[in-house]
Design an enzyme around this catalytic site. Structure first.
Site, PDB file in Angstrom:
ATOM      1  N   GLU A   1       5.608  -3.288   0.995  1.00 39.07           N
ATOM      2  CA  GLU A   1       5.792  -2.881  -0.411  1.00 39.07           C
ATOM      3  C   GLU A   1       5.014  -1.587  -0.589  1.00 39.07           C
ATOM      4  O   GLU A   1       3.786  -1.589  -0.546  1.00 39.07           O
ATOM      5  CB  GLU A   1       5.274  -3.970  -1.363  1.00 39.07           C
ATOM      6  CG  GLU A   1       6.118  -5.230  -1.368  1.00 39.07           C
ATOM      7  CD  GLU A   1       7.512  -5.060  -1.955  1.00 39.07           C
ATOM      8  OE1 GLU A   1       7.849  -3.948  -2.425  1.00 39.07           O
ATOM      9  OE2 GLU A   1       8.274  -6.040  -1.929  1.00 39.07           O
TER      10      GLU A   1
ATOM     11  N   GLY B   1       0.848  -1.188   0.000  1.00 39.92           N
ATOM     12  CA  GLY B   1       0.000   0.000   0.000  1.00 39.92           C
ATOM     13  C   GLY B   1       0.882   1.235   0.000  1.00 39.92           C
ATOM     14  O   GLY B   1       2.039   1.196  -0.443  1.00 39.92           O
ATOM     15  N   SER B   2       0.355   2.317   0.535  1.00 40.17           N
ATOM     16  CA  SER B   2       1.084   3.586   0.466  1.00 40.17           C
ATOM     17  C   SER B   2       2.182   3.648   1.530  1.00 40.17           C
ATOM     18  O   SER B   2       2.125   2.947   2.555  1.00 40.17           O
ATOM     19  CB  SER B   2       0.105   4.747   0.672  1.00 40.17           C
ATOM     20  OG  SER B   2      -0.462   4.647   1.960  1.00 40.17           O
TER      21      SER B   2
ATOM     22  N   CYS C   1       2.324   0.775  -8.929  1.00 38.76           N
ATOM     23  CA  CYS C   1       3.417   1.234  -8.066  1.00 38.76           C
ATOM     24  C   CYS C   1       4.668   1.497  -8.889  1.00 38.76           C
ATOM     25  O   CYS C   1       5.395   2.442  -8.615  1.00 38.76           O
ATOM     26  CB  CYS C   1       3.674   0.234  -6.945  1.00 38.76           C
ATOM     27  SG  CYS C   1       3.951  -1.446  -7.522  1.00 38.76           S
TER      28      CYS C   1
END
Ligand code: NAD
Length: 472
Positions: free
Chosen positions: A244, A222-223, A278
């Site tokens: 990640e 995620g962020s 991403c």
């Protein structure tokens, strides 16, 4: 299995209906089309308890049996890809063909990771002693996935965790829970009860999970902002973590490229999945000698690329996946306009739903928000450069270090530049290529730990060293 209604969680090998619900919105229309269970704390406890019950016997099975079951799950998922693709498009927005590819990719990942096994090292085997190191699973893993690649990125976690011998509770994003819930039910027919639990819920569920004492590890995608919260929570009981996170990937284009050949590849490396990747190119540095040539080609491709409802034939790019992200991307565009940046906008796009036209920002200053921040939407800042050392420094001047690309017909020169880029993955004359057997690790604030490859498998295990004296 009816894929389009009765969305249930998988807890202890059974389908568990919601007691409360979250709405699921079709981003192409902005309308709610389904609801998913909103997991209660008691249901989460039940999922964790079931995983803990399943763990000892799953761990005790020969690895070949776990590999076979994970591979079978992969085959089953690939066989469902065609049928499930329409549901994927409804919740995620991506056109049906590309949706099918992602589901197939998720299944493929399971089949490939199922071929991996941890190593065993004999450190010493002498007349006096034998020292051996092997790897053991961790226990029950909490897996949290994002909405941009909801199926494949969840399978990146399921596959190695289960092959390694862990049990899992998996949570999809509240924006894209449906395919993952159906996958949980699909795998009930293959995996022993409790080995893979799938729960869905709103914004409260992620923090409940990361704080839950029943987990040995959190595997999170995620962020970066959320990743930091996860790390903070994990510190309380030293849960293992793999994070990640976000990226702001630079691509450097040298003057010797064949523009007609690379323009399409660069375009889709930036805009595939409406730039919600991403590892998409998010900052494009182009040598001044070819700047206008590439800019005009990218603008022409943008105008020729249809954006719309992914359920309609001929759509190439879908909407932004959710309102929260749409507002963020619109905010970046407003900032660019307020600062009089030059925008090259494709369009028109549908009026309903969360559509943002493909937008190229023509040579903005390096310190503008659109260059400095991860857009995660179809806005691509494109900047001129003339000096290699200077452009590498600009590419590296980022808190992120996820991936990057170099484009040149001189491959050796490009590799030289690639090695100076401070990221975990760098592509030369290609992009978006990731494989189950190749480590993927975000450097700097793009991550912590590794997914994929042997290193990715070992993230779900701990080394164990046994010393045996032969001294008698
Ligand atoms: P997000 O951080 O908002 O949410 C990710 C997941 O975390 C969701 O399931 C969410 O419900 C959950 N969550 C939210 N708050 C939480 C909390 N406090 N504790 C625990 N869980 C919580 O990210 P997103 O918007 O879904 O995804 C987009 C971001 O993900 C982008 O920054 C993108 O670059 C990044 N991303 C990274 C990779 C990678 O492999 N490095 C892959 C895909 C996406």
């Amino acid at each position: 299995m009816n894929l389009f209604d009765h969305f249930a969680m998988t807890i202890d090998g059974k389908s568990i209906a919601g007691e409360a619900f979250i709405d699921v919105v079709n981003p192409a229309t902005g309308e709610t089309f389904a609801r998913a269970p909103d997991c209660t704390p008691a249901q989460l406890d039940a999922a964790v308890a079931s995983a803990q019950r399943a763990y000892p016997s799953w761990r005790a099975r020969p690895i070949a049996e776990r590999q076979a079951l994970v591979a079978e799950a992969g085959q089953r998922l690939m066989a469902k890809a065609e049928e499930m693709a329409r549901l994927f498009t409804l919740e995620q927005g991506r056109p049906v063909g590309a949706a099918k590819q992602e589901i197939q990719l998720g299944g493929y990942w399971l089949t490939q990771v199922a071929k991996a096994a941890p190593p065993r090292h004999i450190i010493e085997d002498s007349p006096t002693q034998r020292i051996e190191t092997d790897y053991v699973p961790l226990g029950v893993v909490c897996a949290i996935a994002p909405w941009n690649f909801p199926v494949s990125l969840a399978m990146w976690k399921v596959a190695p965790a289960l092959v390694a011998g862990n049990a899992m509770v998996l949570k999809p994003s509240p924006f894209t829970p449906l395919c993952t819930l159906k996958i949980g039910e699909l795998f009930q027919e293959i995996l022993p009860p409790g080995v893979l639990n799938v729960v869905s819920g709103g914004d409260a569920l992620g923090p409940w999970m990361t704080a839950h004492p029943g987990f040995a590890k959190i595997s999170f995608t995620g962020s970066t902002a959320t990743g930091k919260k996860v790390m903070e929570t994990a510190a309380k009981d030293l849960k293992r973590i793999t994070l990640e996170l976000g990226g702001n990937d630079a691509a450097i284009v040298l003057p010797d490229v064949d523009l007609d050949e690379v323009a399409h590849k660069i375009f889709f490396g930036a805009f595939f999945n409406t730039a919600q990747i991403c590892v998409a190119t998010k900052r494009l540095y182009v040598h001044q000698d070819i700047y206008e040539g590439l800019r005009d080609r990218l603008a022409a491709i943008a105008r020729a690329t249809r954006m719309g409802d992914g359920a309609e034939q001929g759509t190439v790019l879908g909407p932004i996946q959710n309102k929260r992200q749409y507002d963020r991307v619109m905010g970046l565009l407003e900032d660019a306009r307020a600062n009089n940046l030059t925008l090259i906008e494709a369009g028109p796009v549908p009026a309903s739903g969360y559509f943002v036209p493909v937008t190229i920002v023509d040579d903005p200053p390096e310190d503008s928000r659109v260059v400095q921040e991860e857009a995660f939407g179809p806005i691509l800042p494109m900047m001129r450069f003339s000096d290699i050392d200077e452009v590498i420094a600009r590419a590296n001047a980022s808190e992120y270090g996820l991936a990057g690309a170099v484009w040149s017909s001189d491959v050796d020169a490009a590799i030289g530049i690639a090695k100076r880029m401070e990221t975990g993955t760098i592509w030369v004359n290609q992009n978006l290529n990731l494989r189950p057997d190749t480590p993927f690790a975000g450097h700097k604030q793009s991550g912590f730990g590794v997914e994929n490859g042997m290193e990715g498998l070992l993230e779900f295990m701990a080394p164990r060293s046994i010393y045996v004296s032969k001294a008698g």
